[in-house]
Design a protein around this motif. Sequence first.
Motif, PDB file in Angstrom:
ATOM      1  N   ALA A 177      49.011  42.835  44.780  1.00 55.18           N
ATOM      2  CA  ALA A 177      48.260  44.092  44.734  1.00 55.18           C
ATOM      3  C   ALA A 177      46.760  43.825  44.737  1.00 55.18           C
ATOM      4  O   ALA A 177      45.998  44.477  45.472  1.00 55.18           O
ATOM      5  CB  ALA A 177      48.653  44.891  43.496  1.00 55.18           C
ATOM      6  N   CYS A 178      46.315  42.871  43.928  1.00 56.45           N
ATOM      7  CA  CYS A 178      44.887  42.536  43.870  1.00 56.45           C
ATOM      8  C   CYS A 178      44.398  41.943  45.184  1.00 56.45           C
ATOM      9  O   CYS A 178      43.327  42.304  45.683  1.00 56.45           O
ATOM     10  CB  CYS A 178      44.630  41.550  42.726  1.00 56.45           C
ATOM     11  SG  CYS A 178      44.799  42.246  41.074  1.00 56.45           S
ATOM     12  N   ASN A 179      45.178  41.027  45.757  1.00 56.21           N
ATOM     13  CA  ASN A 179      44.780  40.406  47.018  1.00 56.21           C
ATOM     14  C   ASN A 179      44.678  41.431  48.141  1.00 56.21           C
ATOM     15  O   ASN A 179      43.741  41.403  48.948  1.00 56.21           O
ATOM     16  CB  ASN A 179      45.783  39.312  47.393  1.00 56.21           C
ATOM     17  CG  ASN A 179      45.611  38.050  46.567  1.00 56.21           C
ATOM     18  OD1 ASN A 179      44.622  37.900  45.847  1.00 56.21           O
ATOM     19  ND2 ASN A 179      46.569  37.148  46.643  1.00 56.21           N
ATOM     20  N   ALA A 180      45.658  42.327  48.200  1.00 57.41           N
ATOM     21  CA  ALA A 180      45.632  43.351  49.242  1.00 57.41           C
ATOM     22  C   ALA A 180      44.412  44.256  49.081  1.00 57.41           C
ATOM     23  O   ALA A 180      43.729  44.578  50.070  1.00 57.41           O
ATOM     24  CB  ALA A 180      46.921  44.176  49.190  1.00 57.41           C
ATOM     25  N   TYR A 181      44.132  44.662  47.855  1.00 55.64           N
ATOM     26  CA  TYR A 181      42.983  45.539  47.611  1.00 55.64           C
ATOM     27  C   TYR A 181      41.681  44.865  48.027  1.00 55.64           C
ATOM     28  O   TYR A 181      40.835  45.472  48.702  1.00 55.64           O
ATOM     29  CB  TYR A 181      42.934  45.928  46.141  1.00 55.64           C
ATOM     30  CG  TYR A 181      41.653  46.623  45.752  1.00 55.64           C
ATOM     31  CD1 TYR A 181      41.409  47.941  46.130  1.00 55.64           C
ATOM     32  CD2 TYR A 181      40.666  45.952  45.033  1.00 55.64           C
ATOM     33  CE1 TYR A 181      40.223  48.572  45.797  1.00 55.64           C
ATOM     34  CE2 TYR A 181      39.485  46.576  44.696  1.00 55.64           C
ATOM     35  CZ  TYR A 181      39.264  47.880  45.076  1.00 55.64           C
ATOM     36  OH  TYR A 181      38.077  48.505  44.748  1.00 55.64           O
ATOM     37  N   GLN A 182      41.509  43.616  47.649  1.00 58.95           N
ATOM     38  CA  GLN A 182      40.260  42.907  47.952  1.00 58.95           C
ATOM     39  C   GLN A 182      40.079  42.735  49.456  1.00 58.95           C
ATOM     40  O   GLN A 182      38.964  42.902  49.976  1.00 58.95           O
ATOM     41  CB  GLN A 182      40.263  41.543  47.255  1.00 58.95           C
ATOM     42  CG  GLN A 182      40.139  41.656  45.751  1.00 58.95           C
ATOM     43  CD  GLN A 182      40.275  40.319  45.064  1.00 58.95           C
ATOM     44  OE1 GLN A 182      39.330  39.816  44.464  1.00 58.95           O
ATOM     45  NE2 GLN A 182      41.457  39.727  45.129  1.00 58.95           N
ATOM     46  N   MET A 183      41.148  42.413  50.160  1.00 58.50           N
ATOM     47  CA  MET A 183      41.028  42.252  51.599  1.00 58.50           C
ATOM     48  C   MET A 183      40.741  43.583  52.300  1.00 58.50           C
ATOM     49  O   MET A 183      39.946  43.649  53.236  1.00 58.50           O
ATOM     50  CB  MET A 183      42.316  41.624  52.155  1.00 58.50           C
ATOM     51  CG  MET A 183      42.287  41.376  53.649  1.00 58.50           C
ATOM     52  SD  MET A 183      40.871  40.385  54.211  1.00 58.50           S
ATOM     53  CE  MET A 183      41.251  38.800  53.451  1.00 58.50           C
ATOM     54  N   LEU A 184      41.357  44.645  51.828  1.00 52.10           N
ATOM     55  CA  LEU A 184      41.168  45.945  52.470  1.00 52.10           C
ATOM     56  C   LEU A 184      39.783  46.528  52.225  1.00 52.10           C
ATOM     57  O   LEU A 184      39.300  47.333  53.024  1.00 52.10           O
ATOM     58  CB  LEU A 184      42.233  46.933  51.975  1.00 52.10           C
ATOM     59  CG  LEU A 184      43.661  46.652  52.445  1.00 52.10           C
ATOM     60  CD1 LEU A 184      44.635  47.644  51.818  1.00 52.10           C
ATOM     61  CD2 LEU A 184      43.759  46.717  53.965  1.00 52.10           C
ATOM     62  N   ILE A 185      39.154  46.134  51.130  1.00 50.96           N
ATOM     63  CA  ILE A 185      37.848  46.705  50.810  1.00 50.96           C
ATOM     64  C   ILE A 185      36.700  45.793  51.242  1.00 50.96           C
ATOM     65  O   ILE A 185      35.527  46.200  51.190  1.00 50.96           O
ATOM     66  CB  ILE A 185      37.745  46.993  49.293  1.00 50.96           C
ATOM     67  CG1 ILE A 185      36.672  48.050  49.020  1.00 50.96           C
ATOM     68  CG2 ILE A 185      37.472  45.730  48.502  1.00 50.96           C
ATOM     69  CD1 ILE A 185      36.591  48.490  47.571  1.00 50.96           C
ATOM     70  N   LEU A 186      37.008  44.598  51.712  1.00 51.41           N
ATOM     71  CA  LEU A 186      35.960  43.625  52.027  1.00 51.41           C
ATOM     72  C   LEU A 186      34.955  44.150  53.042  1.00 51.41           C
ATOM     73  O   LEU A 186      33.746  43.961  52.878  1.00 51.41           O
ATOM     74  CB  LEU A 186      36.595  42.328  52.539  1.00 51.41           C
ATOM     75  CG  LEU A 186      35.618  41.235  52.996  1.00 51.41           C
ATOM     76  CD1 LEU A 186      34.698  40.819  51.850  1.00 51.41           C
ATOM     77  CD2 LEU A 186      36.367  40.028  53.543  1.00 51.41           C
ATOM     78  N   HIS A 187      35.434  44.808  54.091  1.00 55.46           N
ATOM     79  CA  HIS A 187      34.513  45.258  55.140  1.00 55.46           C
ATOM     80  C   HIS A 187      33.537  46.316  54.627  1.00 55.46           C
ATOM     81  O   HIS A 187      32.509  46.565  55.255  1.00 55.46           O
ATOM     82  CB  HIS A 187      35.294  45.809  56.341  1.00 55.46           C
ATOM     83  CG  HIS A 187      36.092  47.033  56.033  1.00 55.46           C
ATOM     84  ND1 HIS A 187      37.310  46.985  55.381  1.00 55.46           N
ATOM     85  CD2 HIS A 187      35.856  48.350  56.278  1.00 55.46           C
ATOM     86  CE1 HIS A 187      37.784  48.209  55.262  1.00 55.46           C
ATOM     87  NE2 HIS A 187      36.930  49.062  55.786  1.00 55.46           N
TER      88      HIS A 187
END
Length: 205
Positions: A177-187
Amino acid sequence: MNLRKWFFLFWTALLIGAAGSLVTGLIMMLVNGERTNGIIDFLLYLLILFGSGVMISVYSQMGFFAYLILNYMGKGVFPKSGWQIVQLVLTVLALLDVMFLRLFVGGGRERLSDIVLGIIILAAAIVTAYVKVKKTHISAMVPTLFFMIAVTVVETIGVLRIDVNAATTFIVVPLLACNAYQMLILHKLVDGSAEQAVSGRTEQA
């Protein structure tokens, strides 16, 4: 780079990790039919879950920033298409490793739990990559798959050594969950020159 956005990422990821740990822990308690001795023990159990989720989130963020550094170095060493290929190869190797390595090392023992874990990680990675591509660009697919699979596998090595399915579940769910959130918000966190330094282009984040 907007530091306020990065602080927002930090605290939001902490909450996601804590929430993921709470939900996972409570579901596991219900499934296993476990009970606590009174309201105090239950509240203490919730506090332990919350603290564990926070620590898992911090661990996830360490992996995230390690990935950003690795991505920056990879873009400096390899050409654009070459770095994409390297990430894709490492992703496949990491997935095969978590699904089948212990099967062969364990002398042919049945490792259905490892295969299920690999499928779960792959499914989470595909969903995250699909959403990421929708939000940015098709070139973001390989980096997202690499982070969600290869980096997650590296982050779960410690708990895999314990070889307890419950412990693996408790760690992997909030971690994904944390990894997905961080990748999705990076841009949304990188801009201009900072974006060039970290990932080349926003759509490749």
